[in-house]
Design an enzyme around this catalytic site. Structure first.
Site, PDB file in Angstrom:
ATOM      1  N   LYS A   1       4.964 -26.537 -14.056  1.00  0.00           N
ATOM      2  CA  LYS A   1       4.465 -26.475 -12.675  1.00  0.00           C
ATOM      3  C   LYS A   1       3.519 -27.655 -12.391  1.00  0.00           C
ATOM      4  O   LYS A   1       3.108 -28.359 -13.325  1.00  0.00           O
ATOM      5  CB  LYS A   1       3.770 -25.126 -12.464  1.00  0.00           C
TER       6      LYS A   1
ATOM      7  N   TYR B   1      11.750 -18.643  -4.978  1.00  0.00           N
ATOM      8  CA  TYR B   1      10.937 -17.422  -5.106  1.00  0.00           C
ATOM      9  C   TYR B   1      11.310 -16.369  -4.053  1.00  0.00           C
ATOM     10  O   TYR B   1      10.466 -15.562  -3.666  1.00  0.00           O
ATOM     11  CB  TYR B   1       9.454 -17.774  -4.991  1.00  0.00           C
TER      12      TYR B   1
ATOM     13  N   PHE C   1       0.701 -13.090  -2.114  1.00  0.00           N
ATOM     14  CA  PHE C   1       0.424 -14.414  -2.674  1.00  0.00           C
ATOM     15  C   PHE C   1       1.562 -15.415  -2.444  1.00  0.00           C
ATOM     16  O   PHE C   1       1.488 -16.559  -2.899  1.00  0.00           O
ATOM     17  CB  PHE C   1       0.127 -14.306  -4.175  1.00  0.00           C
TER      18      PHE C   1
ATOM     19  N   ARG D   1      10.828 -16.451 -22.201  1.00  0.00           N
ATOM     20  CA  ARG D   1       9.764 -15.643 -21.576  1.00  0.00           C
ATOM     21  C   ARG D   1       8.672 -15.302 -22.588  1.00  0.00           C
ATOM     22  O   ARG D   1       7.483 -15.301 -22.261  1.00  0.00           O
ATOM     23  CB  ARG D   1      10.353 -14.353 -20.987  1.00  0.00           C
TER      24      ARG D   1
ATOM     25  N   THR E   1       2.694 -13.152 -17.308  1.00  0.00           N
ATOM     26  CA  THR E   1       2.529 -13.870 -16.040  1.00  0.00           C
ATOM     27  C   THR E   1       1.082 -14.305 -15.821  1.00  0.00           C
ATOM     28  O   THR E   1       0.819 -15.429 -15.396  1.00  0.00           O
ATOM     29  CB  THR E   1       2.995 -12.969 -14.877  1.00  0.00           C
TER      30      THR E   1
ATOM     31  N   ARG F   1       1.264 -19.969 -21.696  1.00  0.00           N
ATOM     32  CA  ARG F   1       0.235 -19.575 -20.713  1.00  0.00           C
ATOM     33  C   ARG F   1      -1.045 -19.125 -21.413  1.00  0.00           C
ATOM     34  O   ARG F   1      -2.154 -19.359 -20.914  1.00  0.00           O
ATOM     35  CB  ARG F   1       0.787 -18.477 -19.815  1.00  0.00           C
TER      36      ARG F   1
ATOM     37  N   ASN G   1      -0.538 -20.887 -13.578  1.00  0.00           N
ATOM     38  CA  ASN G   1      -0.092 -20.466 -14.916  1.00  0.00           C
ATOM     39  C   ASN G   1       0.894 -21.421 -15.596  1.00  0.00           C
ATOM     40  O   ASN G   1       1.663 -21.028 -16.463  1.00  0.00           O
ATOM     41  CB  ASN G   1       0.412 -19.014 -14.895  1.00  0.00           C
TER      42      ASN G   1
ATOM     43  N   HIS H   1       7.030 -22.175 -15.485  1.00  0.00           N
ATOM     44  CA  HIS H   1       7.962 -21.145 -15.015  1.00  0.00           C
ATOM     45  C   HIS H   1       9.089 -20.944 -16.020  1.00  0.00           C
ATOM     46  O   HIS H   1       9.533 -21.893 -16.659  1.00  0.00           O
ATOM     47  CB  HIS H   1       8.590 -21.574 -13.678  1.00  0.00           C
TER      48      HIS H   1
ATOM     49  N   GLU I   1      18.764 -19.916 -10.478  1.00  0.00           N
ATOM     50  CA  GLU I   1      17.771 -20.993 -10.470  1.00  0.00           C
ATOM     51  C   GLU I   1      18.375 -22.326 -10.925  1.00  0.00           C
ATOM     52  O   GLU I   1      18.081 -23.378 -10.347  1.00  0.00           O
ATOM     53  CB  GLU I   1      16.580 -20.592 -11.349  1.00  0.00           C
TER      54      GLU I   1
HETATM   55  P1  DAT Z   1       6.663 -14.932 -13.614  1.00  0.00           P
HETATM   56  O1  DAT Z   1       6.354 -16.356 -13.234  1.00  0.00           O
HETATM   57  O2  DAT Z   1       5.977 -14.541 -14.892  1.00  0.00           O
HETATM   58  O3  DAT Z   1       8.144 -14.629 -13.621  1.00  0.00           O
HETATM   59  P2  DAT Z   1       6.564 -13.550 -11.069  1.00  0.00           P
HETATM   60  O4  DAT Z   1       8.000 -13.942 -10.915  1.00  0.00           O
HETATM   61  O5  DAT Z   1       6.226 -12.106 -10.891  1.00  0.00           O
HETATM   62  O6  DAT Z   1       6.001 -13.989 -12.497  1.00  0.00           O
HETATM   63  O7  DAT Z   1       5.661 -14.367 -10.059  1.00  0.00           O
HETATM   64  C1  DAT Z   1       5.936 -15.741  -9.836  1.00  0.00           C
HETATM   65  C2  DAT Z   1       4.647 -16.499  -9.834  1.00  0.00           C
HETATM   66  O8  DAT Z   1       3.819 -16.039  -8.775  1.00  0.00           O
HETATM   67  C3  DAT Z   1       3.801 -16.342 -11.099  1.00  0.00           C
HETATM   68  O9  DAT Z   1       4.199 -17.219 -12.131  1.00  0.00           O
HETATM   69  C4  DAT Z   1       2.436 -16.654 -10.587  1.00  0.00           C
HETATM   70  C5  DAT Z   1       2.457 -16.118  -9.165  1.00  0.00           C
HETATM   71  N1  DAT Z   1       1.876 -14.778  -9.111  1.00  0.00           N
HETATM   72  C6  DAT Z   1       2.415 -13.636  -9.606  1.00  0.00           C
HETATM   73  N2  DAT Z   1       1.620 -12.589  -9.386  1.00  0.00           N
HETATM   74  C7  DAT Z   1       0.541 -13.081  -8.738  1.00  0.00           C
HETATM   75  C8  DAT Z   1      -0.648 -12.505  -8.226  1.00  0.00           C
HETATM   76  N3  DAT Z   1      -0.914 -11.212  -8.354  1.00  0.00           N
HETATM   77  N4  DAT Z   1      -1.521 -13.340  -7.630  1.00  0.00           N
HETATM   78  C9  DAT Z   1      -1.295 -14.651  -7.499  1.00  0.00           C
HETATM   79  N5  DAT Z   1      -0.188 -15.265  -7.945  1.00  0.00           N
HETATM   80  C10 DAT Z   1       0.706 -14.483  -8.555  1.00  0.00           C
HETATM   81 MG    MG Z   2       9.490 -14.663 -12.077  1.00  0.00          MG
END
Ligand code: DAT
Ligand code: MG
Length: 151
Positions: free
Chosen positions: A11, A51, A59, A87, A93, A104, A114, A117, A128
């Site tokens: 990222k 996304y 968020f 993962r 996350t 992470r 974080n 991805h 993706e």
């Molecule tokens: P991941 O990236 O572990 O697959 P995700 O798909 O649920 O997680 O969310 C995508 C991204 O969004 C994640 O890497 C960081 C951000 N994110 C997730 N939950 C969040 C939250 N509660 N507050 C802020 N950003 C968040």
């Molecule tokens: Mg995700």
């Protein structure tokens, strides 16, 4: 076990903090095969597609803004179980919950920054990879390590 491909992206924070090499090195050292890699600054439209399953989250707008705030390094890695193992290598996350030894866990502090991805399922990976790469950008070759990684 079947060969899989996953989409991994360093990222904008990971790129700015000089972590690209360290992240690539972990996937290389594990034995996964690099199939595609490019640096790109994603548009808002592209990130909303990437996304799309999170569009209702509070968020979401901040996430899209952060992900488009600078270049990312987008990659496709191939290997047995690479989606799930990728993962595990990323960690939880939220870096506050990610174990030491994970990307992470070792390199981040907050969930909104974080570092990296990774696709969460084979289906997400297919979506993706198709969004970020054309077919001719996916390189077909045999790694010289293959016969020493797989029996
Ligand atoms: P991941 O990236 O572990 O697959 P995700 O798909 O649920 O997680 O969310 C995508 C991204 O969004 C994640 O890497 C960081 C951000 N994110 C997730 N939950 C969040 C939250 N509660 N507050 C802020 N950003 C968040
Ligand atoms: Mg995700």
């Amino acid at each position: 076990k079947a060969m899989e491909r996953t989409f991994i992206a360093v990222k904008p924070d990971g790129v700015q903090r000089g972590l690209v090499g360290k992240i690539v090195a972990r996937f290389e050292a594990k034995g996964f095969k690099l199939v595609a890699m490019k640096m790109a600054t994603a548009t808002e439209d592209h990130l909303k597609k990437h996304y799309s399953d999170l569009s209702s989250k509070p968020f979401f707008a901040g996430l899209v803004k952060y992900m488009g705030s600078g270049p990312v390094v987008a990659m496709v890695w191939e290997g047995q179980g690479v989606v799930k193992t990728g993962r595990v290598m990323l960690g939880a996350t939220n870096p506050a919950d990610s174990l030491p030894g994970t990307i992470r866990g070792d390199f981040g502090i907050q969930v909104g920054r974080n570092v990296c991805h990774g696709s969460d399922s084979v289906e997400s990976a297919t979506k993706e990879i198709g969004l970020w790469f054309t077919d001719c950008e996916l390189n077909a070759y045999t790694s010289c390590s293959q016969s020493w990684l797989y029996e």
